[in-house]
Write an enzyme that holds these catalytic residues in place. Structure first.
Site, PDB file in Angstrom:
ATOM      1  N   ASN B 392     -17.353  19.055  -6.022  1.00  0.00           N
ATOM      2  CA  ASN B 392     -18.788  18.936  -5.795  1.00  0.00           C
ATOM      3  C   ASN B 392     -19.423  18.028  -6.844  1.00  0.00           C
ATOM      4  O   ASN B 392     -19.777  16.887  -6.560  1.00  0.00           O
ATOM      5  CB  ASN B 392     -19.423  20.333  -5.803  1.00  0.00           C
ATOM      6  CG  ASN B 392     -20.909  20.305  -5.507  1.00  0.00           C
ATOM      7  OD1 ASN B 392     -21.484  19.237  -5.338  1.00  0.00           O
ATOM      8  ND2 ASN B 392     -21.530  21.452  -5.451  1.00  0.00           N
ATOM      9  N   ASP B 393     -19.535  18.524  -8.081  1.00  0.00           N
ATOM     10  CA  ASP B 393     -20.233  17.770  -9.121  1.00  0.00           C
ATOM     11  C   ASP B 393     -19.675  16.365  -9.324  1.00  0.00           C
ATOM     12  O   ASP B 393     -20.423  15.442  -9.611  1.00  0.00           O
ATOM     13  CB  ASP B 393     -20.173  18.542 -10.443  1.00  0.00           C
ATOM     14  CG  ASP B 393     -20.993  19.827 -10.383  1.00  0.00           C
ATOM     15  OD1 ASP B 393     -21.944  19.863  -9.586  1.00  0.00           O
ATOM     16  OD2 ASP B 393     -20.675  20.775 -11.119  1.00  0.00           O
ATOM     17  N   VAL B 394     -18.351  16.213  -9.167  1.00  0.00           N
ATOM     18  CA  VAL B 394     -17.733  14.916  -9.463  1.00  0.00           C
ATOM     19  C   VAL B 394     -18.053  13.871  -8.401  1.00  0.00           C
ATOM     20  O   VAL B 394     -17.656  12.719  -8.526  1.00  0.00           O
ATOM     21  CB  VAL B 394     -16.201  15.032  -9.624  1.00  0.00           C
ATOM     22  CG1 VAL B 394     -15.861  15.928 -10.795  1.00  0.00           C
ATOM     23  CG2 VAL B 394     -15.546  15.532  -8.349  1.00  0.00           C
ATOM     24  N   THR B 395     -18.770  14.272  -7.321  1.00  0.00           N
ATOM     25  CA  THR B 395     -19.152  13.299  -6.289  1.00  0.00           C
ATOM     26  C   THR B 395     -20.663  13.104  -6.250  1.00  0.00           C
ATOM     27  O   THR B 395     -21.166  12.364  -5.431  1.00  0.00           O
ATOM     28  CB  THR B 395     -18.726  13.801  -4.896  1.00  0.00           C
ATOM     29  OG1 THR B 395     -19.442  15.010  -4.597  1.00  0.00           O
ATOM     30  CG2 THR B 395     -17.240  14.091  -4.841  1.00  0.00           C
ATOM     31  N   ALA B 433     -22.065  22.822 -12.618  1.00  0.00           N
ATOM     32  CA  ALA B 433     -23.138  22.304 -13.459  1.00  0.00           C
ATOM     33  C   ALA B 433     -24.479  22.875 -13.013  1.00  0.00           C
ATOM     34  O   ALA B 433     -25.494  22.676 -13.655  1.00  0.00           O
ATOM     35  CB  ALA B 433     -23.159  20.782 -13.399  1.00  0.00           C
TER      36      ALA B 433
END
Lengths: 134, 464
Positions: B392-395, B433
């Site tokens: 999720n966060d890494v995209t 995050a």
């Protein structure tokens, strides 16, 4: 006492001293042998040199590790940091049975968990990275 | 065994360890490297045994058999998804072993040739004190990291007022105690130092959240090396120093890479409390009402079957769901249909460095289909489908566009550039995050709600 006996005695004493010196040298050699690597304390600077150079080697070698293998890197560094078992062996190996020896034995067991577990789990991971036939 | 011969053999063992790390520069050479590592360890142990007048062999063998047996059993049984907690647990053992060796050396310094009880060389005591401090912190810190990764305790950061002051005070206490240990050489100083180090280890890792675990695990890896180094200096053993330095720098570099992957400083990570910001959590809740396009496994199967290239982006959610095998099965079918498949790995995907690579390798994904962020990021714009599974966060494009976002500046995978983005997710909940992902609401995004493994299996069924 005439000069002849005096010189004779002097030679005797000199010989004795020589024999003693030889004995001392032998003892020193033996002590060095039995003491093993643990008992020879090197100057701090020597050890620090080793430390700094090793950090450099580590830095350059680790940057070249491919990111895909970072997990095995952690597992294998974990296994080799258990080389601390060397210190535990010295403590456990004296044959006495006191506090230090008990600490040594526990430390040996803990480090062994790591050594066997660490290398084996690294091996398991790495054998998954074999080239597959397409 | 003569002193020179022993030192020479220790040198060979050190070189073996360097070769073990060097081997990891490519998968082909890595297995030979691991063999070097084992050989080095064997040489080190045998040399030590041969150079001492050891009179308690049966006990030593027993200790090695008990420990080695336990280690072998664990390493065989462990699932690859549980690797991070395994490594954390192993780190704690190195830390404890370092403390125990220091205790042994303090109580029987004659055996180590560093003086006599109550009259140990000053230099040895400094190094011993540092070894205890780092070893103690590694021990308890790793236990907390293990508990968080194993979900024995909440992965959420545990913060309380005055935390940093307390940690600072404990840090100063450690310095004071080391000085006392050097000049007083008393039992009390020794054990107080051990106790304070253990306490600091607990307190340092408690405030660090689950998503920061890749950094924590790398950091503890580094600490375990420095602890070995400290003991090496105490015992004047160059093998321990070299190995400790190798491990220490390796862990430090990994921590640096992980921090860069999140665009955060190591200080920021250690200070902890990331992902607790209540205002962003509130924003995420409000956003649930916005319309999203959700699809079924059949829709996803149809889209991917008609694509010419698909990039798969795995994240921690894939590991939790054990979806790697089902995912590879899906990819195999698509490949047979002529779809080009590649995998994109973010540096901090998963809970330890390289975690995703190992899981994909476990599922027999050829490693030449797996790419790092900088090697594949440009490919998204020319690909038809980005299949995001458990990430999720890494995209999240907010990392590039929203300076107020806590993940602003973090390098991300540009999945938004693909023609269609498929998100496999259990719910609309935000990532670690605590940031809402704008991508979920885009027109070219289709959410696939469900368990990652079940979703892959259903897609496989629809493809067949």
């Amino acid at each position: 006492m005439d000069p002849a006996t005096l010189t004779e005695k002097a030679v005797d004493i000199a010989n004795q001293a020589k024999a003693l010196a030889n004995q001392a040298a032998d003892l020193a050699a033996q002590a060095a042998q039995f003491g093993g690597p643990a008992s020879t304390h090197q100057p701090f600077v020597t050890l620090f040199t080793v430390f700094v150079l090793a950090c450099f080697v580590g830095y350059h070698v680790v940057w070249r590790v491919t990111p895909a293998l970072h997990s095995p890197l952690m597992a294998v560094t974990n296994a080799i940091s258990s080389v601390i078992i060397v210190g535990a062996l010295i403590a456990a190996g004296t044959g006495k049975f006191a506090f230090s020896e008990v600490m040594g034995f526990i430390a040996i067991a803990l480090a062994s968990v790591n050594i066997f577990g660490g290398f084996l789990v690294t091996h398991r991971m790495l054998s998954m990275f074999k080239k597959k036939p397409k | 065994m003569g002193h020179n011969l022993a030192a020479f053999l220790y040198l060979i063992a050190s070189i073996c360890f360097i070769m073990a790390l060097k081997g990891l520069s490519s998968p082909e050479s890595s297995r030979a490297g691991n063999m070097f590592g084992m050989a080095g360890m064997l040489i080190a142990v045998l040399t030590t045994l041969a150079s001492l007048e050891i009179s308690s062999f049966p006990m030593i063998i027993a200790a090695i058999v008990v420990g080695g047996g336990a280690g072998t059993f664990i390493a065989r049984k462990i699932q690859m998804t549980a690797l991070p907690q395994l490594v954390a647990a192993f780190h704690s053992l190195v830390g404890l072993a370092a403390v125990l060796v220091a205790a042994a050396a303090f109580h029987a310094p004659e055996d180590y040739g560093i003086g006599t009880v109550g009259d140990i060389h000053g230099a040895s005591l400094i190094e011993m004190g540092l070894g205890i401090a780092v070893g103690g912190i590694t021990f308890t810190g790793s236990i907390i990291a293990f508990a968080k990764l194993q979900a024995l305790m909440s992965g959420a950061p545990l913060v309380f007022p005055g935390q940093h002051y307390l940690n600072g005070a404990l840090g100063i206490a450690i310095v004071v105690l080391i000085v006392w240990l050097i000049f007083g050489q008393t039992e009390i100083a020794f054990w107080l130092l051990v106790a304070v180090s253990l306490a600091l280890g607990f307190l340092l890792i408690l405030p660090i959240g689950g998503a920061d675990m890749p950094v924590v695990v790398s950091m503890l890896n580094s600490y375990s090396g420095w602890a070995a180094c400290g003991i090496g200096f105490t015992l004047s053993n160059s093998l321990l120093i070299v190995t400790g330095a190798l491990v220490g720098s390796s862990g430090a570099i990994l921590s640096y890479i992980m921090c860069k992957g999140m665009n955060r400083s190591i200080i920021n990570v250690i200070a902890g409390g990331f992902g607790t910001d209540t205002s962003t959590a509130g924003a995420a809740k409000g956003a649930v009402d916005r319309p999203v396009k959700s699809g079924s496994a059949e829709d996803a199967a149809f889209l991917m079957k008609n694509a010419s290239s698909v990039i798969i982006v795995p994240g921690y959610g894939m590991a939790v769901a054990q979806a790697q095998h089902a995912l590879r099965e899906m990819a195999d079918i698509l490949k047979k249909d002529g779809v080009k498949i590649s995998y994109a790995i973010h540096p901090v995907a998963g809970r330890m460095p390289g975690h995703m690579n190992v899981l994909l390798a476990e599922a027999n994904v050829p490693y030449d289909e797996v790419f790092e962020l900088e090697d594949i990021n440009r490919e998204f714009s020319s690909s038809d489908v980005a299949f995001v599974i458990g990430a999720n966060d890494v995209t999240n494009p907010a990392a590039k566009t929203d300076p107020k976002s806590p993940i602003y500046g973090m390098p991300i995978l540009d999945v938004e550039n693909a023609k269609t983005v498929l998100f496999v997710k259990r719910s609309m909940a935000s990532g670690y995050a605590g940031v809402d992902n704008e991508l979920f609401f885009r027109d070219n995004t289709m959410m696939l709600f469900g368990d990652a493994k079940k979703m892959c299996e259903n897609i496989v069924k629809s493809l067949g």
